[in-house]
Design a protein around this motif. Sequence first.
Motif, PDB file in Angstrom:
ATOM      1  N   LEU A 181       0.832  -1.200   0.000  1.00  0.00           N
ATOM      2  CA  LEU A 181       0.000   0.000   0.000  1.00  0.00           C
ATOM      3  C   LEU A 181       0.868   1.252   0.000  1.00  0.00           C
ATOM      4  N   LEU A 182       1.936   1.235   0.779  1.00  0.00           N
ATOM      5  CA  LEU A 182       2.850   2.382   0.809  1.00  0.00           C
ATOM      6  C   LEU A 182       3.518   2.586  -0.552  1.00  0.00           C
ATOM      7  N   VAL A 183       3.811   1.512  -1.252  1.00  0.00           N
ATOM      8  CA  VAL A 183       4.388   1.611  -2.594  1.00  0.00           C
ATOM      9  C   VAL A 183       3.378   2.257  -3.543  1.00  0.00           C
ATOM     10  N   LYS A 184       2.111   1.894  -3.428  1.00  0.00           N
ATOM     11  CA  LYS A 184       1.082   2.499  -4.283  1.00  0.00           C
ATOM     12  C   LYS A 184       0.995   4.002  -4.034  1.00  0.00           C
ATOM     13  N   ILE A 185       1.054   4.399  -2.766  1.00  0.00           N
ATOM     14  CA  ILE A 185       1.003   5.824  -2.429  1.00  0.00           C
ATOM     15  C   ILE A 185       2.211   6.537  -3.020  1.00  0.00           C
ATOM     16  N   ARG A 186       3.377   5.918  -2.898  1.00  0.00           N
ATOM     17  CA  ARG A 186       4.596   6.495  -3.484  1.00  0.00           C
ATOM     18  C   ARG A 186       4.456   6.631  -4.990  1.00  0.00           C
TER      19      ARG A 186
ATOM     20  N   THR B  59       1.945  12.950  -1.110  1.00  0.00           N
ATOM     21  CA  THR B  59       2.693  13.008   0.134  1.00  0.00           C
ATOM     22  C   THR B  59       1.964  12.246   1.230  1.00  0.00           C
ATOM     23  N   LEU B  60       2.641  11.276   1.828  1.00  0.00           N
ATOM     24  CA  LEU B  60       2.101  10.545   2.971  1.00  0.00           C
ATOM     25  C   LEU B  60       2.302  11.404   4.210  1.00  0.00           C
TER      26      LEU B  60
END
Length: 82
Positions: free
Chosen positions: A57-62, A67-68
């Motif tokens: 999920l963090l990769v998708k946001i990246r 910006t997380l």
Amino acid sequence: MTDTPKRQAPVAYQLRVAGHLDQHWSAWFGDLDLAHEEDGTTSLTGAIADQAALHGLLVKIRDLGVTLITVTVVDRQGARQY
């Protein structure tokens, strides 16, 4: 003999990102609820199966280039922010 790790139940997370994501992104994030917040951010909330799924999920946001802002564990004992 070594003990095998016990499989943990999914943990609920809330991830907050800068900006308001369009609703069409909700399908890309699977079962997470997408909500526009009044402060101009978007919250993605729901159960995530394990650490590998969280990293995905963090990769998708990246990959979206947003910006997380926060990652919060939401559990019965209250929320913890990381």
